[in-house]
Design an enzyme around this catalytic site. Structure first.
Site, PDB file in Angstrom:
ATOM      1  CE  LYS A 116      -5.722  -6.710  -5.918  1.00 17.03           C
ATOM      2  NZ  LYS A 116      -4.874  -6.529  -4.752  1.00 17.03           N
ATOM      3  CE  LYS A 158      -9.528  -6.355  -7.450  1.00 26.14           C
ATOM      4  NZ  LYS A 158      -9.544  -7.708  -8.083  1.00 26.14           N
ATOM      5  N   GLY A 164      -6.723  -7.457   0.469  1.00 21.46           N
ATOM      6  CA  GLY A 164      -7.562  -7.485   1.663  1.00 21.46           C
ATOM      7  C   GLY A 164      -8.782  -6.590   1.588  1.00 21.46           C
ATOM      8  N   GLY A 165      -9.184  -6.201   0.369  1.00 25.48           N
ATOM      9  CA  GLY A 165     -10.383  -5.381   0.225  1.00 25.48           C
ATOM     10  C   GLY A 165     -10.147  -3.896   0.385  1.00 25.48           C
ATOM     11  CG  HIS A 208     -12.650 -15.638  -3.753  1.00 27.41           C
ATOM     12  ND1 HIS A 208     -12.265 -14.379  -3.352  1.00 27.41           N
ATOM     13  CD2 HIS A 208     -11.506 -16.349  -3.857  1.00 27.41           C
ATOM     14  CE1 HIS A 208     -10.946 -14.347  -3.212  1.00 27.41           C
ATOM     15  NE2 HIS A 208     -10.475 -15.539  -3.503  1.00 27.41           N
ATOM     16  CD  GLU A 275      -6.940 -15.204  -3.515  1.00 25.01           C
ATOM     17  OE1 GLU A 275      -7.948 -14.488  -3.622  1.00 25.01           O
ATOM     18  OE2 GLU A 275      -6.307 -15.343  -2.458  1.00 25.01           O
ATOM     19  NE  ARG A 297      -0.194 -13.926   1.974  1.00 21.77           N
ATOM     20  CZ  ARG A 297      -1.449 -14.309   2.092  1.00 21.77           C
ATOM     21  NH1 ARG A 297      -1.726 -15.535   2.497  1.00 21.77           N
ATOM     22  NH2 ARG A 297      -2.450 -13.494   1.810  1.00 21.77           N
TER      23      ARG A 297
END
Length: 416
Positions: A116, A158, A164-165, A208, A275, A297
């Protein structure tokens, strides 16, 4: 030219990829664990190879076993689906070393987007807007606490290597920061073996919104419009739709162009999703948008994009992997109606929706039509295994507008 395709996955995505491959006349090879010997994706393929025991680490995540199966069956290419090895750069390199076509982006593109903090640096250089935050190398408590104070609370902590949280915590105020940081780091280390974090401003009214992008190896990249994935549970998407409700054409073009810039910044080839998080406080879907991450992907929710554009994204993946240019240009991509996808899971509502594996006594789906599609890898008499994701199916509906799509979805769920 891909003539023999091994699908390194299971369940509904393996069936979905096989459906397109078989339509194109490609010989489909399935792999399966000992627990999946009677699974739907195995029967749907032209041939199948057992690659290990039930544990995913010894079967679906076993790179050597997957490559050996591809060699044994004389496969030309491997499609990774989503999950498992789909975003594993080492797997892409192993395919290349074995002389196999990897149906996906380059290992370099995966690595640049897999972390990230690194991805945000790449996007910042490409002029893609970022959430105000800290993505630096200094991971000392003092540096992180100082950064959080400068950003202003509430902040979101994060995991840099995560998704995936997992490894994600909210610190509402300065007094919450230390405990939230420790908790995020512990979870990140346990999930990813890496406790590095980044800190971002926490948006209290977010949307989102993600953009489907596609690139080829000839320097072309386009977007296929956006999907709204704001309806989530525990940071996991549960309802996805396209286009984003309330977004105007000007903002649609702007966010699409930003996504294309992101793809071009890493010379992206294949299907990917950029995203964004949108600050919907004042202008809803048309509020300021910021890059979150890029998934290198095919996404679970790709069918809604297929419905509103009329394109088969797996077909495109295979064309690009074959070395072909994208079949259309940006101005040839148009929106048609509205589509919504929901996910059907084997879960126990009485136990906080924990996975509920077991035998499927009966599973009857509505007849597919131009308005309703059900993607599944489960059927009557099958099993939901303990070792894998408990998703049974995806139910997707399309209509001329959002209300019509909702009505079609409501009818399909009633029939299911």
């Amino acid at each position: 030219m891909i003539k023999r395709l091994l699908i390194a996955n299971r369940g509904e995505i393996a069936v979905r990829v096989a459906r397109t491959a078989r339509r194109l006349g490609v010989h489909v090879i399935a792999v399966y664990s000992e627990a999946d010997a009677g699974a739907m994706h195995v029967e749907y393929a032209d041939e199948a190879v057992c690659i290990g025991p039930e544990a995913a680490s010894e079967s679906y995540l076993n790179i050597e076993a997957v490559i050996a199966a591809a060699r044994a069956t004389r496969a030309d290419a491997i499609h990774p689906g989503y999950g498992f090895l789909s975003e594993n750069a080492r797997f892409a390199e192993a395919c290349d070393a074995a002389g196999l076509i990897f149906v996906g982006p380059s290992a370099d593109a995966m690595r640049s987007m897999g972390d990230k903090a690194t991805s945000k640096s790449v996007m910042e250089a490409a002029g893609v807007p970022l959430v105000p935050g800290y993505h630096g190398d200094d991971q000392s408590f003092e540096a992180l606490a100082k950064a959080a104070a400068a950003i202003g609370f509430p902040v979101l902590i994060k995991a840099s290597a995560g998704g995936g949280g997992r490894g994600m915590r909210i610190a509402e105020r300065e007094g919450d920061f230390s405990e939230a940081l420790d908790s995020a780091r512990r979870e990140a280390m346990g999930a990813f073996g890496d406790d590095r974090v980044l800190i971002e401003k926490y948006l209290t009214m977010p949307r989102h919104i993600e953009v489907q992008v596609f690139g080829d190896n000839h320097g072309n990249a386009i977007h296929l419009f956006e999907r709204d994935c704001s309806l989530q549970r525990r940071y996991q998407k549960v309802v996805e739709e396209a286009p984003a409700p309330g977004m105007d054409d000007e903002r649609r073009a702007e966010i699409g162009n930003a996504a294309v810039a992101a793809a071009k910044a890493i010379n992206y080839a294949g299907a990917g999703t950029v995203e964004f998080i949108v600050d919907a406080t004042d202008d809803g879907a048309n509020g300021p948008f910021y890059f979150m991450e890029m998934n290198t992907r095919l996404q679970v929710e790709h069918p809604v994009t297929e419905y509103v554009t009329g394109f088969d994204l797996v077909d495109w993946q295979l064309q690009v992997a074959n070395g072909d240019a994208l079949p259309v240009t940006q101005h040839e991509v148009t929106l048609s109606g509205h589509a919504i996808e929901v996910r059907l899971y084997a879960e126990d509502p009485a136990r906080d929706f924990l996975p509920a594996p077991g035998h499927v006594v009966a599973f009857e789906v509505p007849i597919e039509s131009t308005r309703v599609r059900v993607d599944t890898g489960v059927r009557s008499g099958g099993d939901i295994a303990v070792a894998y994701d408990p998703m049974i199916a995806k139910v997707i509906a399309h209509g001329a507008d959002r209300n019509t799509a909702i009505a079609a979805l409501d009818g399909a769920l009633a029939d299911l």
